[in-house]
Design a protein around this motif. Structure first.
Motif, PDB file in Angstrom:
ATOM      1  N   MET A   9      16.857 -29.769 -37.757  1.00  0.00           N
ATOM      2  CA  MET A   9      16.028 -31.157 -38.103  1.00  0.00           C
ATOM      3  C   MET A   9      17.179 -32.017 -38.962  1.00  0.00           C
ATOM      4  SD  MET A   9      12.755 -32.224 -38.752  1.00  0.00           S
ATOM      5  CE  MET A   9      11.853 -30.852 -38.678  1.00  0.00           C
ATOM      6  N   PHE A  10      16.896 -33.323 -38.459  1.00  0.00           N
ATOM      7  CA  PHE A  10      17.776 -34.494 -39.005  1.00  0.00           C
ATOM      8  C   PHE A  10      16.675 -35.192 -39.931  1.00  0.00           C
ATOM      9  CE2 PHE A  10      20.372 -35.972 -35.080  1.00  0.00           C
ATOM     10  CZ  PHE A  10      21.088 -35.100 -35.076  1.00  0.00           C
ATOM     11  N   ARG A  11      17.428 -35.863 -41.232  1.00  0.00           N
ATOM     12  CA  ARG A  11      16.784 -36.743 -42.020  1.00  0.00           C
ATOM     13  C   ARG A  11      17.666 -38.061 -42.155  1.00  0.00           C
ATOM     14  NH1 ARG A  11      16.115 -33.810 -46.824  1.00  0.00           N
ATOM     15  NH2 ARG A  11      14.179 -32.748 -45.730  1.00  0.00           N
ATOM     16  N   PHE A  12      17.160 -39.365 -42.028  1.00  0.00           N
ATOM     17  CA  PHE A  12      18.036 -40.278 -41.916  1.00  0.00           C
ATOM     18  C   PHE A  12      17.478 -41.540 -42.661  1.00  0.00           C
ATOM     19  CE2 PHE A  12      15.643 -39.204 -37.951  1.00  0.00           C
ATOM     20  CZ  PHE A  12      14.806 -40.133 -37.576  1.00  0.00           C
ATOM     21  N   ASN A  13      17.937 -42.508 -42.684  1.00  0.00           N
ATOM     22  CA  ASN A  13      17.518 -43.971 -43.229  1.00  0.00           C
ATOM     23  C   ASN A  13      18.694 -44.801 -42.528  1.00  0.00           C
ATOM     24  OD1 ASN A  13      16.447 -46.203 -44.210  1.00  0.00           O
ATOM     25  ND2 ASN A  13      16.609 -45.782 -46.053  1.00  0.00           N
ATOM     26  N   VAL A  14      18.505 -45.394 -41.417  1.00  0.00           N
ATOM     27  CA  VAL A  14      19.549 -45.818 -40.685  1.00  0.00           C
ATOM     28  C   VAL A  14      19.115 -47.357 -39.909  1.00  0.00           C
ATOM     29  CG1 VAL A  14      21.000 -43.964 -40.352  1.00  0.00           C
ATOM     30  CG2 VAL A  14      19.235 -44.676 -38.679  1.00  0.00           C
ATOM     31  N   SER A  15      20.277 -48.075 -39.744  1.00  0.00           N
ATOM     32  CA  SER A  15      19.962 -49.178 -38.590  1.00  0.00           C
ATOM     33  C   SER A  15      21.004 -48.843 -37.789  1.00  0.00           C
ATOM     34  CB  SER A  15      20.496 -50.452 -39.389  1.00  0.00           C
ATOM     35  OG  SER A  15      19.761 -51.076 -40.479  1.00  0.00           O
ATOM     36  N   VAL A  16      20.558 -48.806 -36.465  1.00  0.00           N
ATOM     37  CA  VAL A  16      20.969 -48.656 -35.175  1.00  0.00           C
ATOM     38  C   VAL A  16      21.703 -49.743 -34.419  1.00  0.00           C
ATOM     39  CG1 VAL A  16      21.074 -47.179 -33.128  1.00  0.00           C
ATOM     40  CG2 VAL A  16      19.813 -46.456 -34.899  1.00  0.00           C
ATOM     41  N   HIS A  17      22.712 -49.960 -34.084  1.00  0.00           N
ATOM     42  CA  HIS A  17      23.252 -51.023 -33.499  1.00  0.00           C
ATOM     43  C   HIS A  17      24.245 -50.654 -32.264  1.00  0.00           C
ATOM     44  CE1 HIS A  17      23.143 -53.804 -36.971  1.00  0.00           C
ATOM     45  NE2 HIS A  17      23.092 -52.649 -37.909  1.00  0.00           N
ATOM     46  N   ALA A  18      24.335 -51.487 -31.235  1.00  0.00           N
ATOM     47  CA  ALA A  18      25.353 -51.156 -30.264  1.00  0.00           C
ATOM     48  C   ALA A  18      26.533 -51.255 -30.683  1.00  0.00           C
ATOM     49  CB  ALA A  18      24.886 -52.329 -29.168  1.00  0.00           C
ATOM     50  N   ARG A  19      27.552 -50.399 -30.220  1.00  0.00           N
ATOM     51  CA  ARG A  19      28.748 -50.245 -30.683  1.00  0.00           C
ATOM     52  C   ARG A  19      29.440 -51.576 -30.262  1.00  0.00           C
ATOM     53  NH1 ARG A  19      31.930 -45.772 -31.743  1.00  0.00           N
ATOM     54  NH2 ARG A  19      33.975 -46.194 -31.791  1.00  0.00           N
ATOM     55  N   PRO A  20      30.110 -52.231 -31.507  1.00  0.00           N
ATOM     56  CA  PRO A  20      30.928 -53.496 -31.226  1.00  0.00           C
ATOM     57  C   PRO A  20      32.111 -53.339 -30.407  1.00  0.00           C
ATOM     58  CG  PRO A  20      30.577 -53.175 -33.368  1.00  0.00           C
ATOM     59  CD  PRO A  20      29.866 -51.903 -32.891  1.00  0.00           C
ATOM     60  N   ARG A  21      32.409 -54.376 -29.830  1.00  0.00           N
ATOM     61  CA  ARG A  21      33.747 -54.323 -28.696  1.00  0.00           C
ATOM     62  C   ARG A  21      34.783 -54.369 -29.771  1.00  0.00           C
ATOM     63  NH1 ARG A  21      32.579 -58.879 -24.818  1.00  0.00           N
ATOM     64  NH2 ARG A  21      30.380 -58.608 -25.107  1.00  0.00           N
ATOM     65  N   SER A  22      34.856 -55.060 -31.208  1.00  0.00           N
ATOM     66  CA  SER A  22      35.620 -54.970 -32.045  1.00  0.00           C
ATOM     67  C   SER A  22      35.410 -54.530 -33.221  1.00  0.00           C
ATOM     68  CB  SER A  22      36.177 -56.436 -32.197  1.00  0.00           C
ATOM     69  OG  SER A  22      35.158 -57.323 -32.973  1.00  0.00           O
ATOM     70  N   MET A  23      35.987 -53.308 -33.538  1.00  0.00           N
ATOM     71  CA  MET A  23      35.746 -52.843 -35.110  1.00  0.00           C
ATOM     72  C   MET A  23      36.875 -51.922 -35.188  1.00  0.00           C
ATOM     73  SD  MET A  23      32.844 -49.979 -34.290  1.00  0.00           S
ATOM     74  CE  MET A  23      33.281 -48.654 -33.156  1.00  0.00           C
ATOM     75  N   GLN A  24      37.080 -51.327 -36.602  1.00  0.00           N
ATOM     76  CA  GLN A  24      38.253 -50.403 -36.928  1.00  0.00           C
ATOM     77  C   GLN A  24      37.702 -49.401 -37.845  1.00  0.00           C
ATOM     78  OE1 GLN A  24      41.140 -53.071 -38.733  1.00  0.00           O
ATOM     79  NE2 GLN A  24      41.440 -54.438 -37.094  1.00  0.00           N
ATOM     80  N   LEU A  25      38.668 -48.382 -37.851  1.00  0.00           N
ATOM     81  CA  LEU A  25      38.233 -47.175 -38.735  1.00  0.00           C
ATOM     82  C   LEU A  25      38.293 -47.750 -39.897  1.00  0.00           C
ATOM     83  CD1 LEU A  25      40.128 -44.302 -37.002  1.00  0.00           C
ATOM     84  CD2 LEU A  25      37.885 -44.943 -36.775  1.00  0.00           C
ATOM     85  N   GLY A  26      37.385 -47.326 -40.744  1.00  0.00           N
ATOM     86  CA  GLY A  26      37.478 -47.668 -42.225  1.00  0.00           C
ATOM     87  C   GLY A  26      37.893 -46.374 -42.934  1.00  0.00           C
ATOM     88  N   PRO A  27      37.508 -46.569 -44.407  1.00  0.00           N
ATOM     89  CA  PRO A  27      37.971 -45.458 -45.076  1.00  0.00           C
ATOM     90  C   PRO A  27      37.065 -44.120 -44.802  1.00  0.00           C
ATOM     91  CG  PRO A  27      36.872 -46.904 -46.472  1.00  0.00           C
ATOM     92  CD  PRO A  27      36.856 -47.507 -45.138  1.00  0.00           C
ATOM     93  N   ILE A  28      37.671 -42.986 -45.200  1.00  0.00           N
ATOM     94  CA  ILE A  28      37.032 -41.768 -45.096  1.00  0.00           C
ATOM     95  C   ILE A  28      36.152 -41.749 -46.668  1.00  0.00           C
ATOM     96  CG2 ILE A  28      37.292 -39.116 -45.270  1.00  0.00           C
ATOM     97  CD1 ILE A  28      39.391 -39.569 -43.366  1.00  0.00           C
ATOM     98  N   VAL A  29      35.003 -41.348 -46.614  1.00  0.00           N
ATOM     99  CA  VAL A  29      34.066 -41.235 -47.775  1.00  0.00           C
ATOM    100  C   VAL A  29      33.630 -40.166 -47.824  1.00  0.00           C
ATOM    101  CG1 VAL A  29      33.841 -43.763 -47.923  1.00  0.00           C
ATOM    102  CG2 VAL A  29      32.047 -42.628 -46.609  1.00  0.00           C
ATOM    103  N   ALA A  30      33.226 -39.646 -48.926  1.00  0.00           N
ATOM    104  CA  ALA A  30      32.320 -38.578 -49.523  1.00  0.00           C
ATOM    105  C   ALA A  30      30.835 -38.947 -49.757  1.00  0.00           C
ATOM    106  CB  ALA A  30      32.979 -37.547 -50.474  1.00  0.00           C
TER     107      ALA A  30
END
Length: 143
Positions: free
Chosen positions: A1-22
């Motif tokens: 079972m999944f539980r979520f509260n999200v906004s879903v977007h098409a993957r942008p052409r330009s983006m970078q990895l951000g920080p790893i978060v807990a």
């Protein structure tokens, strides 16, 4: 079972990895996405998504793009997903969803929005971070 509260977007052409978060005991690789990059169209129009969603049993889809999809009476784990689809320039722009459902039901929803032909990213609404699909699936599983 999944539980979520999200906004879903098409993957942008330009983006970078951000920080790893807990979050919730998981270490998640975030994505650094500029607001200007979030304009990529999803792989479906509002009308196509509406048509797919209206075919689902127990789906209530309103002309303004809001929807509610509920599990069957008698499901061992009752579930419900509430959401809104937004379009721009004849394509879906973003989908906001919250609730819980099986992974299979979640995939059914995503397919109405052009997935898997369109790669998606997920903004965790409560946490305010973007993650890719793999990280989302790890995060959404109810433990």
């Amino acid at each position: 079972m999944f539980r979520f509260n999200v906004s879903v977007h098409a993957r942008p052409r330009s983006m970078q990895l951000g920080p790893i978060v807990a979050i919730r005991g998981l270490r998640l690789q975030t994505l650094s996405v500029s607001p200007a990059a979030l304009g990529e169209p999803m792989g479906a129009s509002f009308e196509v998504a509406q048509s797919h969603l209206n075919e689902l049993p127990r789906m209530f889809f309103e002309p303004d793009g809001s929807f509610v999809w509920v599990g069957e009476v008698g499901d061992l784990k009752p579930w419900q997903v509430d959401g809104v689809v937004y379009d721009r320039n004849a394509s879906l722009h973003v989908v906001e969803m919250k609730g819980s459902c099986s992974e299979t039901a979640f995939d059914t929803l995503l397919s109405a929005f052009g997935w898997p032909g369109t790669d998606l990213i997920f903004q965790l609404t409560d946490e305010g971070v973007f993650i890719d699909e793999g990280e989302f699936r790890r995060f959404a599983v109810v433990r």
